[in-house]
Write a protein that holds these residues in place. Structure first.
Motif, PDB file in Angstrom:
ATOM      1  N   MET A  97       0.986  -0.977  -0.239  1.00  0.00           N
ATOM      2  CA  MET A  97      -0.111   0.000  -0.154  1.00  0.00           C
ATOM      3  C   MET A  97       1.055   1.867  -0.169  1.00  0.00           C
ATOM      4  N   PRO A  98       0.491   2.339  -1.188  1.00  0.00           N
ATOM      5  CA  PRO A  98       1.392   3.823  -0.702  1.00  0.00           C
ATOM      6  C   PRO A  98       1.202   4.037  -0.120  1.00  0.00           C
ATOM      7  N   ARG A  99       2.495   5.413   0.320  1.00  0.00           N
ATOM      8  CA  ARG A  99       2.464   5.805   1.443  1.00  0.00           C
ATOM      9  C   ARG A  99       1.883   7.650   1.369  1.00  0.00           C
ATOM     10  N   ILE A 100       1.266   8.213   2.163  1.00  0.00           N
ATOM     11  CA  ILE A 100       1.103   9.555   2.568  1.00  0.00           C
ATOM     12  C   ILE A 100       2.266  10.160   3.286  1.00  0.00           C
ATOM     13  N   LEU A 101       2.836  11.805   2.838  1.00  0.00           N
ATOM     14  CA  LEU A 101       3.796  12.492   2.828  1.00  0.00           C
ATOM     15  C   LEU A 101       2.753  13.640   3.976  1.00  0.00           C
ATOM     16  N   ALA A 102       3.044  14.342   4.930  1.00  0.00           N
ATOM     17  CA  ALA A 102       2.872  15.806   4.908  1.00  0.00           C
ATOM     18  C   ALA A 102       4.060  16.550   5.209  1.00  0.00           C
ATOM     19  N   ILE A 103       3.770  17.746   4.613  1.00  0.00           N
ATOM     20  CA  ILE A 103       4.897  18.940   4.450  1.00  0.00           C
ATOM     21  C   ILE A 103       4.956  19.426   5.141  1.00  0.00           C
ATOM     22  N   ASP A 104       5.276  20.621   6.310  1.00  0.00           N
ATOM     23  CA  ASP A 104       4.893  21.635   6.787  1.00  0.00           C
ATOM     24  C   ASP A 104       6.154  22.988   6.434  1.00  0.00           C
ATOM     25  N   TYR A 105       5.006  23.506   5.634  1.00  0.00           N
ATOM     26  CA  TYR A 105       6.981  24.209   4.823  1.00  0.00           C
ATOM     27  C   TYR A 105       6.985  25.618   5.436  1.00  0.00           C
ATOM     28  N   GLY A 106       8.206  26.315   5.450  1.00  0.00           N
ATOM     29  CA  GLY A 106       8.568  27.843   6.468  1.00  0.00           C
ATOM     30  C   GLY A 106       9.479  27.894   5.143  1.00  0.00           C
ATOM     31  N   ILE A 107       9.117  29.680   5.658  1.00  0.00           N
ATOM     32  CA  ILE A 107      10.077  29.878   4.797  1.00  0.00           C
ATOM     33  C   ILE A 107      11.660  29.479   5.142  1.00  0.00           C
ATOM     34  N   LYS A 108      12.433  29.092   6.136  1.00  0.00           N
ATOM     35  CA  LYS A 108      13.778  28.546   6.312  1.00  0.00           C
ATOM     36  C   LYS A 108      14.074  27.276   6.624  1.00  0.00           C
ATOM     37  N   ARG A 109      12.710  25.980   7.399  1.00  0.00           N
ATOM     38  CA  ARG A 109      12.787  25.178   7.386  1.00  0.00           C
ATOM     39  C   ARG A 109      11.621  24.467   6.669  1.00  0.00           C
ATOM     40  N   THR A 110      11.389  23.172   6.013  1.00  0.00           N
ATOM     41  CA  THR A 110       9.815  22.961   5.879  1.00  0.00           C
ATOM     42  C   THR A 110      10.240  21.174   6.935  1.00  0.00           C
ATOM     43  N   GLY A 111       9.190  20.525   7.420  1.00  0.00           N
ATOM     44  CA  GLY A 111       9.283  19.629   8.015  1.00  0.00           C
ATOM     45  C   GLY A 111       8.059  18.190   7.535  1.00  0.00           C
ATOM     46  N   VAL A 112       9.221  17.382   7.047  1.00  0.00           N
ATOM     47  CA  VAL A 112       8.387  16.545   6.718  1.00  0.00           C
ATOM     48  C   VAL A 112       8.229  14.919   7.466  1.00  0.00           C
ATOM     49  N   ALA A 113       6.262  14.607   7.312  1.00  0.00           N
ATOM     50  CA  ALA A 113       5.917  13.483   7.937  1.00  0.00           C
ATOM     51  C   ALA A 113       5.428  12.420   7.452  1.00  0.00           C
ATOM     52  N   VAL A 114       5.579  11.548   7.589  1.00  0.00           N
ATOM     53  CA  VAL A 114       5.708   9.948   6.541  1.00  0.00           C
ATOM     54  C   VAL A 114       4.724   8.714   7.498  1.00  0.00           C
ATOM     55  N   THR A 115       3.216   8.358   6.719  1.00  0.00           N
ATOM     56  CA  THR A 115       2.380   7.410   7.145  1.00  0.00           C
ATOM     57  C   THR A 115       3.515   6.101   6.913  1.00  0.00           C
ATOM     58  N   ASP A 116       3.238   4.395   6.866  1.00  0.00           N
ATOM     59  CA  ASP A 116       3.788   3.500   7.154  1.00  0.00           C
ATOM     60  C   ASP A 116       2.849   3.084   6.453  1.00  0.00           C
TER      61      ASP A 116
END
Length: 138
Positions: free
Chosen positions: A1-20
Motif C-alpha cells: 500500500m502506498p504512503r501519504i506524506l505531509a509537509i509543513d513548509y516554512g520560510i527556512k525549514r520544511t518539516g516532513v512526515a510520512v505514514t507507514d
C-alpha cells in the motif's frame, strides 16, 4: 500500500512526515532546508511509493490566510510543476507548531532539545498527518 506524506513548509525549514505502508501511523521523517525541499522530495519519491501529499495551509484565527500564505502558495505551485501526477491536499495547519512544542514538553525533552526548531517542524508535520489519518477513519 502506498504512503501519504505531509509537509509543513516554512520560510527556512520544511518539516516532513510520512505514514507507514498501511497508512495507520504517522512518523516524522526529517526537516530539510526549504530551498532544497523539492530536490529532497524527488529523491524520496524515487525510492518510496507515495500516493498523496498533504501540504499545510496557514490560517489566522479568523480563518483568513496568514501573512506566510504567498510563500507557501509559491511552494505549492512549484511542487505541482515538479510532480504533476501527485495528488495534493491542503490541510489547516493552525496550532500544529504550538502542539508540537507542547508535545516536546509533555514527552520530557530538556529545554535545550526543545529549542531545536527543526524538530518542532518535523513534529508539526507529524501532527498534521496524524490528524488527517484520524479524520479519514471517522
Amino acid at each position: 500500500m502506498p504512503r501519504i506524506l505531509a509537509i509543513d513548509y516554512g520560510i527556512k525549514r520544511t518539516g516532513v512526515a510520512v505514514t507507514d505502508e498501511m497508512q495507520i501511523i504517522a512518523s516524522g521523517l526529517t526537516t530539510v532546508p526549504s530551498e532544497t525541499a523539492i530536490a529532497f522530495l524527488k529523491d524520496y519519491f524515487s525510492k518510496e511509493y507515495v500516493i498523496k501529499v498533504l501540504i499545510g495551509e496557514p490560517k489566522q484565527m479568523n480563518g483568513l490566510a496568514s501573512e506566510s500564505t504567498p510563500i507557501i502558495e509559491k511552494f505549492v505551485a512549484d511542487f505541482k510543476t515538479a510532480f504533476p501526477e501527485m495528488k495534493v491536499e491542503r490541510v489547516d495547519e493552525r496550532f500544529t507548531s504550538k502542539m508540537a512544542f507542547q508535545t516536546m514538553i509533555d514527552s520530557g525533552l530538556k529545554k535545550k532539545k526543545r529549542q531545536n526548531k527543526a524538530l518542532v517542524d518535523e513534529i508539526a508535520a507529524t501532527i498534521l498527518l496524524q490528524d488527517y489519518l484520524l479524520r479519514k477513519m471517522i
